[in-house]
Write a protein that holds these residues in place. Structure first.
Motif, short mmCIF file in Angstrom:
data_model
loop_
_atom_site.label_atom_id
_atom_site.label_comp_id
_atom_site.label_asym_id
_atom_site.label_seq_id
_atom_site.Cartn_x
_atom_site.Cartn_y
_atom_site.Cartn_z
N ASP A 123 0.82 -1.19 0.16
CA ASP A 123 -0.01 0.16 0.23
C ASP A 123 0.84 1.19 0.12
N ARG A 124 1.89 1.31 0.93
CA ARG A 124 2.62 2.54 0.91
C ARG A 124 3.57 2.55 -0.17
N ILE A 125 4.03 1.48 -0.99
CA ILE A 125 4.94 1.66 -2.03
C ILE A 125 3.78 2.10 -3.18
N VAL A 126 2.61 1.65 -3.44
CA VAL A 126 1.74 2.10 -4.52
C VAL A 126 1.71 3.58 -4.07
N ASN A 127 1.21 4.10 -2.88
CA ASN A 127 1.08 5.72 -2.76
C ASN A 127 2.31 6.24 -2.99
N GLN A 128 3.62 5.85 -2.84
CA GLN A 128 4.82 6.60 -2.94
C GLN A 128 4.80 6.61 -4.56
N MET A 129 4.74 5.57 -5.42
CA MET A 129 4.69 5.69 -6.83
C MET A 129 3.60 6.70 -7.33
N LEU A 130 2.48 6.73 -6.60
CA LEU A 130 1.62 7.77 -7.19
C LEU A 130 2.11 8.89 -7.06
N ALA A 131 2.65 9.19 -5.77
CA ALA A 131 3.09 10.48 -5.54
C ALA A 131 4.32 11.10 -6.45
N GLU A 132 5.09 10.14 -6.77
CA GLU A 132 6.37 10.17 -7.77
C GLU A 132 5.93 10.67 -8.93
N MET A 133 4.74 9.79 -9.62
CA MET A 133 4.49 10.00 -10.84
C MET A 133 3.70 11.20 -11.19
N ASP A 134 2.69 11.44 -10.10
CA ASP A 134 1.90 12.60 -10.11
C ASP A 134 2.87 13.84 -10.15
N GLY A 135 4.15 14.00 -9.61
CA GLY A 135 4.96 14.88 -9.78
C GLY A 135 4.90 16.07 -9.03
N ILE A 136 5.12 15.91 -7.48
CA ILE A 136 5.03 17.16 -6.78
C ILE A 136 6.41 17.80 -7.31
N GLN A 137 7.37 17.20 -7.80
CA GLN A 137 8.44 17.33 -8.21
C GLN A 137 8.29 16.84 -9.66
N PRO A 138 8.45 17.68 -10.63
CA PRO A 138 8.30 17.36 -11.86
C PRO A 138 9.24 16.22 -12.42
N LEU A 139 8.51 15.09 -13.40
CA LEU A 139 9.37 14.05 -13.78
C LEU A 139 9.68 14.56 -15.33
N SER A 140 10.69 15.44 -15.45
CA SER A 140 10.67 15.47 -17.11
C SER A 140 11.69 15.03 -17.55
N ASN A 141 11.64 14.36 -18.65
CA ASN A 141 12.80 13.49 -19.59
C ASN A 141 12.78 12.04 -18.80
N VAL A 142 11.64 11.68 -18.03
CA VAL A 142 11.64 10.34 -17.30
C VAL A 142 10.47 9.74 -17.92
N VAL A 143 10.91 8.26 -18.38
CA VAL A 143 9.86 7.52 -18.79
C VAL A 143 9.73 6.61 -18.03
N VAL A 144 8.58 5.97 -17.31
CA VAL A 144 8.54 4.73 -16.59
C VAL A 144 7.71 3.89 -17.13
N ILE A 145 8.37 2.68 -17.15
CA ILE A 145 7.80 1.47 -17.94
C ILE A 145 7.55 0.41 -16.95
N GLY A 146 6.52 -0.32 -16.93
CA GLY A 146 6.16 -1.49 -16.00
C GLY A 146 6.23 -2.79 -16.68
N ALA A 147 6.50 -3.70 -16.22
CA ALA A 147 6.06 -5.20 -16.93
C ALA A 147 5.46 -6.10 -16.10
N THR A 148 4.39 -6.60 -16.46
CA THR A 148 3.65 -7.85 -15.55
C THR A 148 2.97 -8.77 -16.35
N ASN A 149 2.74 -9.86 -15.72
CA ASN A 149 2.02 -10.94 -16.38
C ASN A 149 0.42 -10.68 -15.71
N ARG A 150 0.23 -9.97 -14.65
CA ARG A 150 -0.85 -9.76 -13.82
C ARG A 150 -1.56 -8.42 -13.99
N PRO A 151 -1.75 -7.81 -15.06
CA PRO A 151 -2.58 -6.38 -15.07
C PRO A 151 -3.71 -6.31 -14.27
#
Ligand SMILES: Nc1ncnc2c1ncn2[C@@H]1O[C@H](COP(=O)(O)OP(=O)(O)OP(=O)(O)O)[C@@H](O)[C@H]1O
Ligand SMILES: [Mg+2]
Length: 220
Positions: A73-101
């Motif tokens: 739960d905490r990891i997901v919240n942290q990821m959301l915070a990072e991706m929503d960009g309180i600090q902008p994520l410029s020129n960073v592309v995030v890729i995830g891979a999974t067999n269980r979408p």
């Protein structure tokens, strides 16, 4: 996994790869910090690609799980915070891979997070033939080895299955005669019996349905 790595290589960007399960095991008790650090590094290394492999391990739907400690739960919240960009994520592309979408936290799939969902189907006949070619490049093949035929016979085989089948064919040849010589079609046929496909027709249908549903979910 290979596709994400290929993207990174082709793009020429800095590549930061993390495996979901590793974050859980290596960073016991401080997995959120691990996520924070990864994004920090990515911002510094930009242009960069951050690749979360097997992301289902760290980002399953919040609240609905076996994880009683609340770590994911905490990891997901942290990821959301990072991706929503309180600090902008410029020129960073995030890729995830999974067999269980299907078990991922839906919030991660909303616009601004993982915007684009790409279903990578198992290799079709042509692709399987190419994969056979790649993995037999260094194998001395008998005259009768027909990669086209092998590709035809291997529906439901993943790239990893084909790699295993080739290895098994080589083993079959060595077991028969421990000397130099060629790997023949019968060795491949023997190998295919030992290495069954990972995917059934039903599996593939299920993935295709899932891919369609997720597309609707994210576009709608
Ligand atoms: N296009 C390809 N060409 C050659 N080999 C391939 C290809 N795709 C897959 N393979 C073979 O399959 C192996 C596994 O591929 P990869 O790691 O990309 O699978 P994956 O989709 O991440 O699977 P998993 O769900 O197990 O993580 C590779 O090491 C490679 O040997
Ligand atoms: Mg993988």
């Amino acid at each position: 996994t290979l596709l994400a790595k290929a993207v990174a290589t082709e793009s020429g960007a800095n590549f930061i790869a993390v495996r979901g399960p590793e974050i859980l095991s290596k960073w016991v008790g401080e997995s959120e910090r691990a996520i924070r650090k990864i994004f920090e590094r990515a911002r510094q290394a930009a242009p960069a690609v951050v690749f979360f492999d097997e992301i289902d391990a760290i980002a399953p739907a919040r609240g609905a799980r076996f994880d009683t400690s609340g770590v994911t739960d905490r990891i997901v919240n942290q990821m959301l915070a990072e991706m929503d960009g309180i600090q902008p994520l410029s020129n960073v592309v995030v890729i995830g891979a999974t067999n269980r979408p299907d078990i991922l936290d839906p919030a991660l799939l909303r616009p601004g997070r993982f915007d684009r969902l790409i279903y990578v189907p198992p290799p079709d006949k042509e692709a399987r033939k190419e994969i056979f070619k790649i993995h037999t490049k260094k194998v001395p093949l008998g005259e009768d080895v027909d990669l086209e035929k092998l590709a035809e016979m291997t529906e439901g085989y993943t790239g990893a299955d084909i790699e295993a089948a080739v290895r098994e064919a080589v083993m079959a040849k060595l077991r028969e005669k421990l000397e130099v010589g060629k790997v023949e079609m019968r060795h491949f046929l023997e190998a295919l019996k030992k290495v069954p496909p990972s995917l059934t027709k039903e599996d593939i249908l299920r993935y295709e349905r899932l891919a369609k549903e997720l597309k609707k979910l994210t576009l709608g």
